[in-house]
Design a protein around this motif. Structure first.
Motif, PDB file in Angstrom:
ATOM      1  N   THR A  95       0.829  -1.202   0.000  1.00 27.58           N
ATOM      2  CA  THR A  95       0.000   0.000   0.000  1.00 27.58           C
ATOM      3  C   THR A  95       0.862   1.250   0.000  1.00 27.58           C
ATOM      4  O   THR A  95       2.064   1.209   0.269  1.00 27.58           O
ATOM      5  N   VAL A  96       0.227   2.370  -0.304  1.00 26.00           N
ATOM      6  CA  VAL A  96       0.827   3.687  -0.165  1.00 26.00           C
ATOM      7  C   VAL A  96       0.080   4.388   0.974  1.00 26.00           C
ATOM      8  O   VAL A  96      -1.149   4.338   1.039  1.00 26.00           O
ATOM      9  N   SER A  97       0.816   5.006   1.875  1.00 30.90           N
ATOM     10  CA  SER A  97       0.159   5.661   3.014  1.00 30.90           C
ATOM     11  C   SER A  97       0.662   7.084   3.183  1.00 30.90           C
ATOM     12  O   SER A  97       1.830   7.387   2.913  1.00 30.90           O
ATOM     13  N   HIS A  98      -0.241   7.958   3.626  1.00 31.30           N
ATOM     14  CA  HIS A  98       0.078   9.365   3.873  1.00 31.30           C
ATOM     15  C   HIS A  98      -0.474   9.743   5.243  1.00 31.30           C
ATOM     16  O   HIS A  98      -1.673   9.572   5.502  1.00 31.30           O
TER      17      HIS A  98
ATOM     18  N   GLN B  60      -1.116   0.000  -3.842  1.00 37.24           N
ATOM     19  CA  GLN B  60      -0.088   0.467  -4.780  1.00 37.24           C
ATOM     20  C   GLN B  60      -0.602   0.443  -6.216  1.00 37.24           C
ATOM     21  O   GLN B  60      -0.168   1.258  -7.043  1.00 37.24           O
TER      22      GLN B  60
ATOM     23  N   SER C 263      -1.978   3.851  -7.289  1.00 35.26           N
ATOM     24  CA  SER C 263      -1.165   5.039  -7.014  1.00 35.26           C
ATOM     25  C   SER C 263      -1.193   6.062  -8.144  1.00 35.26           C
ATOM     26  O   SER C 263      -0.873   7.233  -7.935  1.00 35.26           O
TER      27      SER C 263
ATOM     28  N   LYS D 151      -5.211  11.028  -6.260  1.00 30.13           N
ATOM     29  CA  LYS D 151      -4.176  12.057  -6.090  1.00 30.13           C
ATOM     30  C   LYS D 151      -4.786  13.374  -5.627  1.00 30.13           C
ATOM     31  O   LYS D 151      -4.248  14.061  -4.754  1.00 30.13           O
TER      32      LYS D 151
ATOM     33  N   THR E 176      -5.820  12.983  -2.021  1.00 36.02           N
ATOM     34  CA  THR E 176      -4.610  12.922  -1.189  1.00 36.02           C
ATOM     35  C   THR E 176      -4.013  14.308  -0.990  1.00 36.02           C
ATOM     36  O   THR E 176      -3.648  14.698   0.133  1.00 36.02           O
TER      37      THR E 176
END
Length: 296
Positions: free
Chosen positions: A159-162, A277, A280, A286, A289
């Motif tokens: 995963t992508v995390s912020h 991912q 993404s 985007k 995010t």
């Protein structure tokens, strides 16, 4: 390989039965479905013939469900709800425009996120954001969700995390609970019922460690499923609760809740916006995010 046909009655028969079971009246069911009363009763008779059991019986002038009818009506209604939800989901996502499905925790969503969403809608009016809440884990790899807000250390597989929000926790209670006592210390919290959250089993132990308290006893007390229930329990005077500060800041400001056992402590974990991912490169993800990571 032979493909077996599903052993199911017609959907029209199921619709007529489900409506008749709700209304316990063929005429009212017919009106809802825009059919004639005779057409509805005919479909129900066909269903009973298919199943080999009676779904309804007459008691005087009243139409009532048989025991088999009651069980079948419950199952049919639940599965029709699922089909309707799936249908509406496809219809929504197939319309012109853009849709994002976001999973979040119930209390975080209602207290922290939703009050901020008008700004996102204003900046991105063509993106429809749907929220889904739950208290357990979100599956971002095998579900309809595009993103989720998770609490942890920011590391989840593939995963992508912020990071979107840090957390501090504070021990709070209603003023009536301490009965005008003053000069309470963190250690004094052990003299009161300790309210717990099912998904934060170690919250009290972490709070006590941060306050350098050696617990007299194993931490026990009423346990709740969601933060909003825990907040209401503290309001009701059931005990002391360790809660994220931003969940109860308004109550602390107006005096409905107090923090007599010391200042807030910073949590090791935080809230993150997380997505697979594989997504993404999604333009709408985007945009969301960029928006959410710039919030205070």
């Amino acid at each position: 390989m032979m493909i077996m046909r599903r052993y199911l009655p017609t959907f029209t028969a199921l619709q007529c039965f489900e409506a008749s079971a709700r209304h316990l009246n063929f005429t009212h069911a017919a009106k809802e479905l825009n059919l004639t009363q005779s057409a509805v009763s005919h479909q129900v008779r066909n269903l009973e013939k298919f199943l080999g059991v009676d779904m309804f019986k007459r008691v005087g002038k009243k139409l009532v469900l048989t025991p088999d009818g009651e069980r079948y009506a419950k199952d049919v209604a639940q599965n029709m709800d699922v089909l309707e939800a799936c249908t509406l989901s496809v219809m929504t996502q197939s319309k012109p425009g853009n849709v994002l499905n976001l999973g979040t925790f119930p209390t975080f969503g209602s207290i922290w996120l939703i009050p901020k969403l008008a700004d996102f809608s204003k900046k991105h009016p063509n993106i429809q954001l749907n929220l889904e809440t739950r208290t357990d884990t979100f599956d971002l790899h095998n579900s309809h969700l595009d993103m989720a807000i998770l609490f942890g250390n920011g590391t989840w597989p593939e995963t992508v995390s912020h990071k979107i929000a840090e957390e501090s926790t504070i021990a709070v209670c209603t003023p009536k609970l301490i009965e005008d006592k003053t000069d309470l210390t963190p250690e004094d919290v052990q003299n009161y019922p300790l309210l717990r959250l099912k998904s934060r089993a170690t919250a009290w132990l972490e709070w006590m460690q941060a306050k350098n308290i050696t617990s007299k006893n194993f931490v026990s007390g009423p346990c709740f499923e969601q933060f909003n229930m825990l907040i209401r329990a503290a309001h009701a005077g059931l005990g002391v609760a360790v809660l994220p500060t931003f969940f109860v800041q308004d109550e602390l400001d107006n005096g409905e809740l107090i923090a007599p056992f010391g200042k807030a402590i910073k949590s090791e974990n935080a809230y993150y916006l997380v997505y697979s991912q594989r997504k993404s490169g999604d333009t709408n993800i985007k945009k969301f995010t960029n928006w959410i990571t710039q919030l205070d």
